[in-house]
Structures are given as C-alpha cells and as structure tokens.
Design an enzyme around this catalytic site. Structure first.
Site, PDB file in Angstrom:
ATOM      1  N   ALA A 134      -8.330   0.776  -2.867  1.00 43.58           N
ATOM      2  CA  ALA A 134      -6.986   1.176  -2.747  1.00 43.58           C
ATOM      3  C   ALA A 134      -6.222   0.273  -2.097  1.00 43.58           C
ATOM      4  CB  ALA A 134      -6.800   3.026  -1.982  1.00 43.58           C
TER       5      ALA A 134
ATOM      6  N   PHE B 235      -6.409  -3.458 -19.148  1.00 41.88           N
ATOM      7  CA  PHE B 235      -5.693  -2.262 -19.317  1.00 41.88           C
ATOM      8  C   PHE B 235      -4.393  -2.716 -19.887  1.00 41.88           C
ATOM      9  CE2 PHE B 235      -8.939  -0.321 -16.434  1.00 41.88           C
ATOM     10  CZ  PHE B 235      -9.277   0.913 -17.233  1.00 41.88           C
TER      11      PHE B 235
ATOM     12  N   HIS C 184      -5.358 -17.282 -14.442  1.00 37.35           N
ATOM     13  CA  HIS C 184      -5.273 -16.036 -13.460  1.00 37.35           C
ATOM     14  C   HIS C 184      -4.561 -16.781 -12.057  1.00 37.35           C
ATOM     15  CE1 HIS C 184      -7.658 -13.619 -16.389  1.00 37.35           C
ATOM     16  NE2 HIS C 184      -6.949 -12.629 -15.468  1.00 37.35           N
ATOM     17  N   HIS C 185      -4.443 -15.763 -11.086  1.00 35.39           N
ATOM     18  CA  HIS C 185      -3.812 -16.102  -9.878  1.00 35.39           C
ATOM     19  C   HIS C 185      -5.175 -16.467  -9.060  1.00 35.39           C
ATOM     20  CE1 HIS C 185      -6.030 -12.221  -8.446  1.00 35.39           C
ATOM     21  NE2 HIS C 185      -5.741 -11.924  -9.291  1.00 35.39           N
TER      22      HIS C 185
ATOM     23  N   LYS D  42      -8.343 -14.534  -7.552  1.00 37.75           N
ATOM     24  CA  LYS D  42      -9.703 -13.942  -8.364  1.00 37.75           C
ATOM     25  C   LYS D  42     -10.978 -14.292  -8.204  1.00 37.75           C
ATOM     26  CE  LYS D  42     -10.524 -12.914 -13.444  1.00 37.75           C
ATOM     27  NZ  LYS D  42     -10.907 -11.586 -13.297  1.00 37.75           N
TER      28      LYS D  42
HETATM   29  N1  LIG Z   1      -9.071  -4.138 -16.104  1.00 36.83           N
HETATM   30  C1  LIG Z   1      -7.673  -4.852 -15.613  1.00 36.83           C
HETATM   31  O1  LIG Z   1      -6.796  -4.602 -16.299  1.00 36.83           O
HETATM   32  C2  LIG Z   1      -7.580  -5.613 -14.327  1.00 36.83           C
HETATM   33  C3  LIG Z   1      -6.332  -5.936 -14.144  1.00 36.83           C
HETATM   34  C4  LIG Z   1      -6.321  -6.828 -12.896  1.00 36.83           C
HETATM   35  C5  LIG Z   1      -7.148  -7.093 -12.241  1.00 36.83           C
HETATM   36  N2  LIG Z   1      -8.577  -6.452 -12.383  1.00 36.83           N
HETATM   37  C6  LIG Z   1      -9.854  -6.685 -11.664  1.00 36.83           C
HETATM   38  O2  LIG Z   1      -9.642  -5.543 -10.753  1.00 36.83           O
HETATM   39  C7  LIG Z   1     -10.561  -6.071  -9.500  1.00 36.83           C
HETATM   40  C8  LIG Z   1      -9.520  -5.883  -8.302  1.00 36.83           C
HETATM   41  O3  LIG Z   1      -8.466  -6.683  -8.397  1.00 36.83           O
HETATM   42  P1  LIG Z   1      -7.319  -7.127  -7.158  1.00 36.83           P
HETATM   43  O4  LIG Z   1      -6.505  -8.138  -7.530  1.00 36.83           O
HETATM   44  O5  LIG Z   1      -6.616  -5.623  -6.880  1.00 36.83           O
HETATM   45  O6  LIG Z   1      -8.376  -7.257  -5.897  1.00 36.83           O
HETATM   46  P2  LIG Z   1      -8.094  -7.316  -4.492  1.00 36.83           P
HETATM   47  O7  LIG Z   1      -8.773  -8.354  -3.754  1.00 36.83           O
HETATM   48  O8  LIG Z   1      -6.534  -7.234  -4.199  1.00 36.83           O
HETATM   49  O9  LIG Z   1      -8.495  -5.792  -4.135  1.00 36.83           O
HETATM   50  C9  LIG Z   1      -9.924  -5.430  -3.882  1.00 36.83           C
HETATM   51  C10 LIG Z   1      -9.836  -4.219  -2.759  1.00 36.83           C
HETATM   52  O10 LIG Z   1     -11.185  -3.850  -2.809  1.00 36.83           O
HETATM   53  C11 LIG Z   1     -11.639  -3.412  -1.513  1.00 36.83           C
HETATM   54  N3  LIG Z   1     -12.855  -3.303  -1.590  1.00 36.83           N
HETATM   55  C12 LIG Z   1     -13.756  -4.158  -1.293  1.00 36.83           C
HETATM   56  N4  LIG Z   1     -15.148  -3.645  -0.973  1.00 36.83           N
HETATM   57  C13 LIG Z   1     -15.175  -2.257  -1.451  1.00 36.83           C
HETATM   58  C14 LIG Z   1     -16.115  -1.263  -1.392  1.00 36.83           C
HETATM   59  N5  LIG Z   1     -17.210  -1.395  -1.057  1.00 36.83           N
HETATM   60  N6  LIG Z   1     -15.517  -0.228  -1.755  1.00 36.83           N
HETATM   61  C15 LIG Z   1     -14.185   0.102  -1.796  1.00 36.83           C
HETATM   62  N7  LIG Z   1     -13.126  -0.922  -1.691  1.00 36.83           N
HETATM   63  C16 LIG Z   1     -13.651  -2.127  -1.631  1.00 36.83           C
HETATM   64  C17 LIG Z   1     -10.948  -4.332  -0.822  1.00 36.83           C
HETATM   65  O11 LIG Z   1     -10.911  -4.105   0.561  1.00 36.83           O
HETATM   66  C18 LIG Z   1      -9.644  -4.621  -1.469  1.00 36.83           C
HETATM   67  O12 LIG Z   1      -8.641  -3.815  -0.622  1.00 36.83           O
HETATM   68  C19 LIG Z   1     -10.774  -7.330  -9.757  1.00 36.83           C
HETATM   69  O13 LIG Z   1     -12.427  -7.277 -10.120  1.00 36.83           O
HETATM   70  C20 LIG Z   1      -9.835  -7.848 -10.987  1.00 36.83           C
HETATM   71  O14 LIG Z   1     -10.392  -8.832 -11.648  1.00 36.83           O
HETATM   72  C21 LIG Z   1      -8.716  -5.738 -13.773  1.00 36.83           C
END
Ligand SMILES: NC(=O)c1ccc[n+]([C@@H]2O[C@H](COP(=O)([O-])OP(=O)(O)OC[C@H]3O[C@@H](n4cnc5c(N)ncnc54)[C@H](O)[C@@H]3O)[C@@H](O)[C@H]2O)c1
Length: 260
Positions: A9, A117, A144-145, A148
């Site tokens: 979150a 998504f 990507h940013h 990642k």
């Molecule tokens: N499927 C899609 O459409 C889509 C789109 C964008 C990003 N993503 C993927 O989503 C993921 C997250 O991306 P982001 O940019 O939000 O990353 P981010 O680094 O901003 O956020 C990740 C969050 O996960 C938390 N976290 C770490 N370990 C955890 C645990 N054990 N339990 C619960 N929370 C935990 C972190 O504290 C952080 O708040 C990545 O794998 C990214 O590639 C997927």
C-alpha cells in the site's frame, strides 16, 4: 460491498490502488499491508499489517498485490490458502510459484494475475500476436522508470509469449540473427527461450512503455503503448477486483476479463 486489502500500500501502485478503490461505490478499502504501514493514511480507521501473516481472515475479501518480486511469491500462496481472492500486478513472479498457484488457486481463493493492467497494453499484446503471423523478424523494447526492480518487464515477457503463439500458429520457424561479433555484452538485448529479443531501458521520467517492431523486407511495423500515469492501470485493477470472485482458479492476463 467487496472488502479490499492492498499489499504494498505504501508504493507508487499501492497508493494509486487505494485511491481508486476508495472512489468506487461498490468497493470498500479495509486493510493496508506494507512494512511501512505505520506511516500510511494517518488517522484512518483501517486494518494495518506489516505483513500478510498479521492480517485476520475476515479483514478483506480481495487482496490486491503490488509489492516486490521477492515478496509476491509468498503472498500468493499464503493468500490463496487462507481463502483470500488475489489480484496480482507485481511482476517478476517465478515460474515454479505460478505452477503451484495453478494447482492451489480455487481450492481456497481465486487468483487474477496481470503483467499489465492498462487496456492499451493488453490490446497491444493481441495486435502483436496477430502481426507476428505476417512478419519475419520482431524485437521488443520496453522502457520503464529507473526504480523498477525486475528486467525485462513482465509485460515484455507476456508480449513475447503472445508473439511466439502467433508465430507458431503459422509455423514461422526460428528467428534469424546474423550478428556474429558482439563487441559489448548485451548489445543485442536478451533472448526469450523462443528466441525473441527484448531490450530494457531504465530512465528517470519514464513510467511504463513498450514498443514492438516487426520487420519484413522493405517494411517495418511498430506498435507502441505508453502509460504516462498510473491512472492508466486502475480501470483494469478495478475490473479484476470485481471479477476475481466469479473466476474459479487462476486467470493470467487481463484480456480474459475484457473478452468475456
Ligand atoms: N501489472 C501492472 O499493470 C503493473 C503496473 C505498474 C507496476 N507493476 C509492478 O508492481 C510492483 C510494484 O510497483 P511500484 O512501482 O508500486 O513499487 P514501489 O517500490 O513503489 O512499491 C512497493 C511497495 O511494496 C512494499 N513491500 C515490500 N515488501 C513487502 C512485503 N513483504 N509485504 C507488503 N508490502 C511490501 C514496499 O514497502 C513498497 O511500499 C512492481 O513489481 C511493478 O513492476 C505492475
């Protein structure tokens, strides 16, 4: 009302999902799961957990996971076993975990996993599968940013699978690469097991972008999708949250929810 918990979150995607869930009249944001949960949504009456194991079974109906490639594997198996329906956007899932999830999903909770998504990205994969039947060569560039963690992107891998499927439908055979001297490692990108080349670009300022270039003698066709903002993913995430309860077992790919 569907009770929704967000894993990860505190992240960029997790916070966008929280806002999207809160603006949906049929969904209720009930739980936040993140190691940094204490700093999130101050003053709000929500269940907070630093890890999934701290969550009680009734705290949510659906858990949405946008955490990290390391954490998501454990979340999936634990979540299903405990009867939560899981919507997973985190990329970098291991193949062996996916095999286990295929077996476990539906016995407890159902699972929807989508590498992307965004509607446009899903359409691009379908167009790429179609175009793959008609072109000799193809390469994928994903951009990507710079925060990642995984490379290549889950979207690029999913796109490559669609292209392989398209090529196999018309017996296109192996892709050809005449390069015989590589003077800098990685110059020709990475190859999937079907020989599709993927190039990964990481830069500040980017969000999530993908280009697929097809080549034939005398012509190329370029398909490109750009997510400029994380709002592009939210309609797909909300669709998955609303659909997962009625989709037994494991669903991989948003295209299955859109075409039903
Ligand atoms: N499927 C899609 O459409 C889509 C789109 C964008 C990003 N993503 C993927 O989503 C993921 C997250 O991306 P982001 O940019 O939000 O990353 P981010 O680094 O901003 O956020 C990740 C969050 O996960 C938390 N976290 C770490 N370990 C955890 C645990 N054990 N339990 C619960 N929370 C935990 C972190 O504290 C952080 O708040 C990545 O794998 C990214 O590639 C997927």
């Amino acid at each position: 009302m569907i009770k929704v918990g967000v894993i990860g979150a505190g992240g960029k995607m997790g916070s966008a999902v929280m806002a999207a869930v809160e603006s949906a009249p049929d969904l209720e944001l009930t739980a936040l799961i993140d190691p940094i949960v204490d700093s999130l949504a101050p003053g709000r009456d929500l269940v907070r957990a630093e890890s999934l194991s701290e969550l009680n079974d009734g705290d949510a109906d659906v858990l949405v996971d946008f955490s990290t490639p390391d954490a998501v594997n454990g979340h999936l198996l634990e979540g299903i076993e405990r009867g939560f329906h899981m919507v997973v956007g985190t990329t970098g899932l291991r193949d062996d975990v996916l095999d286990n999830v295929r077996v476990a999903a539906g016995k407890g909770g159902n699972v929807v996993i989508a590498a992307n998504f965004a509607l446009g990205a899903v359409l691009l994969m379908g167009f790429a599968q179609h175009a793959a039947k008609y072109f000799d060569g193809v390469e994928i560039i994903e951009l990507h940013h710079d925060k990642k963690l995984d490379a290549p992107s889950g979207t690029a891998l999913a796109t490559a699978r669609h292209i392989s499927q398209g090529r196999s439908e018309v017996d296109k055979g192996a892709l050809h690469d005449a390069t015989s001297k590589i003077s800098l490692d990685g110059a020709r990108g990475a190859r999937t097991e079907d020989g599709i080349t993927i190039h990964s670009v990481r830069l500040p300022g980017l969000v999530a972008h993908e280009e697929v270039i097809f080549g034939n003698p005398g012509e190329t066709l370029t398909l490109r999708h750009d997510s400029y903002d994380r709002s592009s993913f939210m309609p797909g995430v909300l669709l998955a949250i609303r659909s997962v309860e009625t989709r037994p077992g494991l669903t991989v790919g948003l295209e299955h929810l859109i075409s039903d």
